[in-house]
Scaffold this motif. Structure first.
Motif, PDB file in Angstrom:
ATOM      1  N   LEU A  46      -0.561 -21.525  -4.190  1.00 46.82           N
ATOM      2  CA  LEU A  46       0.557 -20.984  -3.422  1.00 46.82           C
ATOM      3  C   LEU A  46       0.497 -19.459  -3.303  1.00 46.82           C
ATOM      4  O   LEU A  46       1.059 -18.890  -2.367  1.00 46.82           O
ATOM      5  N   LEU A  47      -0.183 -18.800  -4.218  1.00 42.35           N
ATOM      6  CA  LEU A  47      -0.288 -17.340  -4.158  1.00 42.35           C
ATOM      7  C   LEU A  47      -1.341 -16.849  -3.170  1.00 42.35           C
ATOM      8  O   LEU A  47      -1.321 -15.670  -2.796  1.00 42.35           O
ATOM      9  N   ILE A  48      -2.245 -17.704  -2.725  1.00 40.74           N
ATOM     10  CA  ILE A  48      -3.316 -17.263  -1.825  1.00 40.74           C
ATOM     11  C   ILE A  48      -2.764 -16.626  -0.554  1.00 40.74           C
ATOM     12  O   ILE A  48      -3.143 -15.492  -0.221  1.00 40.74           O
ATOM     13  N   PRO A  49      -1.864 -17.258   0.214  1.00 38.14           N
ATOM     14  CA  PRO A  49      -1.371 -16.600   1.429  1.00 38.14           C
ATOM     15  C   PRO A  49      -0.551 -15.350   1.130  1.00 38.14           C
ATOM     16  O   PRO A  49      -0.583 -14.384   1.903  1.00 38.14           O
ATOM     17  N   VAL A  50       0.152 -15.342   0.021  1.00 38.82           N
ATOM     18  CA  VAL A  50       0.943 -14.159  -0.333  1.00 38.82           C
ATOM     19  C   VAL A  50       0.025 -12.974  -0.593  1.00 38.82           C
ATOM     20  O   VAL A  50       0.254 -11.858  -0.098  1.00 38.82           O
ATOM     21  N   LEU A  51      -1.044 -13.194  -1.340  1.00 38.43           N
ATOM     22  CA  LEU A  51      -1.979 -12.109  -1.638  1.00 38.43           C
ATOM     23  C   LEU A  51      -2.735 -11.667  -0.392  1.00 38.43           C
ATOM     24  O   LEU A  51      -3.042 -10.480  -0.229  1.00 38.43           O
ATOM     25  N   ARG A  52      -3.034 -12.600   0.502  1.00 34.06           N
ATOM     26  CA  ARG A  52      -3.709 -12.239   1.754  1.00 34.06           C
ATOM     27  C   ARG A  52      -2.813 -11.322   2.596  1.00 34.06           C
ATOM     28  O   ARG A  52      -3.263 -10.312   3.132  1.00 34.06           O
ATOM     29  N   LEU A  54      -0.371  -9.452   1.488  1.00 32.91           N
ATOM     30  CA  LEU A  54      -0.254  -8.178   0.772  1.00 32.91           C
ATOM     31  C   LEU A  54      -1.472  -7.300   1.028  1.00 32.91           C
ATOM     32  O   LEU A  54      -1.346  -6.083   1.238  1.00 32.91           O
ATOM     33  N   LYS A  55      -2.655  -7.907   1.050  1.00 33.51           N
ATOM     34  CA  LYS A  55      -3.879  -7.154   1.336  1.00 33.51           C
ATOM     35  C   LYS A  55      -3.825  -6.550   2.737  1.00 33.51           C
ATOM     36  O   LYS A  55      -4.172  -5.371   2.935  1.00 33.51           O
ATOM     37  N   LEU A  56      -3.382  -7.325   3.723  1.00 34.21           N
ATOM     38  CA  LEU A  56      -3.283  -6.809   5.095  1.00 34.21           C
ATOM     39  C   LEU A  56      -2.299  -5.646   5.178  1.00 34.21           C
ATOM     40  O   LEU A  56      -2.564  -4.634   5.845  1.00 34.21           O
ATOM     41  N   LEU A  61      -1.261   0.174   5.719  1.00 31.86           N
ATOM     42  CA  LEU A  61      -0.681   1.401   5.173  1.00 31.86           C
ATOM     43  C   LEU A  61      -1.747   2.472   5.010  1.00 31.86           C
ATOM     44  O   LEU A  61      -1.525   3.644   5.350  1.00 31.86           O
ATOM     45  N   GLU A  62      -2.931   2.078   4.511  1.00 36.08           N
ATOM     46  CA  GLU A  62      -4.024   3.047   4.358  1.00 36.08           C
ATOM     47  C   GLU A  62      -4.470   3.594   5.711  1.00 36.08           C
ATOM     48  O   GLU A  62      -4.729   4.795   5.847  1.00 36.08           O
ATOM     49  N   ARG A  63      -4.557   2.717   6.714  1.00 37.78           N
ATOM     50  CA  ARG A  63      -4.962   3.176   8.053  1.00 37.78           C
ATOM     51  C   ARG A  63      -3.929   4.149   8.618  1.00 37.78           C
ATOM     52  O   ARG A  63      -4.273   5.151   9.239  1.00 37.78           O
ATOM     53  N   ARG A  64      -2.651   3.848   8.411  1.00 39.89           N
ATOM     54  CA  ARG A  64      -1.585   4.714   8.905  1.00 39.89           C
ATOM     55  C   ARG A  64      -1.639   6.085   8.214  1.00 39.89           C
ATOM     56  O   ARG A  64      -1.438   7.115   8.845  1.00 39.89           O
ATOM     57  N   GLN A  65      -1.935   6.097   6.918  1.00 38.73           N
ATOM     58  CA  GLN A  65      -2.000   7.358   6.183  1.00 38.73           C
ATOM     59  C   GLN A  65      -3.195   8.197   6.609  1.00 38.73           C
ATOM     60  O   GLN A  65      -3.139   9.422   6.558  1.00 38.73           O
ATOM     61  N   ARG A  66      -4.291   7.539   7.028  1.00 38.34           N
ATOM     62  CA  ARG A  66      -5.464   8.282   7.507  1.00 38.34           C
ATOM     63  C   ARG A  66      -5.311   8.713   8.957  1.00 38.34           C
ATOM     64  O   ARG A  66      -6.138   9.435   9.479  1.00 38.34           O
ATOM     65  N   GLY A  67      -4.282   8.225   9.625  1.00 39.35           N
ATOM     66  CA  GLY A  67      -4.053   8.607  11.011  1.00 39.35           C
ATOM     67  C   GLY A  67      -4.794   7.755  12.019  1.00 39.35           C
ATOM     68  O   GLY A  67      -4.847   8.088  13.199  1.00 39.35           O
TER      69      GLY A  67
END
Length: 89
Positions: A46-52, A54-56, A61-67
């Motif tokens: 049940l945690l597999i889709p939740v972690l997927r 979260l990864k996305l 967020l990282e892409r947004r911070q890099r512009g």
């Protein structure tokens, strides 16, 4: 501490009771182990889709911070995606 007057239980009865409790506890734990393993397996699945997801979100967020611009999002409904995959065979 002084022993109160009266009969004391024999040592062998105390030993037998302790052994009986240990045997019952061991059987209980062995019986409980498969249940705990099964519950852990279900929780992991049940945690597999939740972690997927979260990864996305972390990657966005990282892409947004890099512009960088956000990745294009596929908004095709799930049933249509399945239909398209089935028809593409």
């Amino acid at each position: 501490m002084k022993q109160l007057p009266g009969r004391r239980r024999p040592k062998w009865i105390q030993q037998l009771a302790a052994t009986g409790v240990a045997v019952v506890a061991t059987i209980w734990l062995i019986t409980l182990l498969p249940v705990l393993l099964f519950v852990g397996l279900i929780a992991g699945v049940l945690l597999i889709p939740v972690l997927r997801q979260l990864k996305l979100e972390v990657e966005q967020l990282e892409r947004r911070q890099r512009g960088e611009p956000p990745l294009p999002r596929d908004v095709t409904p799930w049933h249509r995606r399945i239909w398209n995959q089935w028809r593409g065979r």
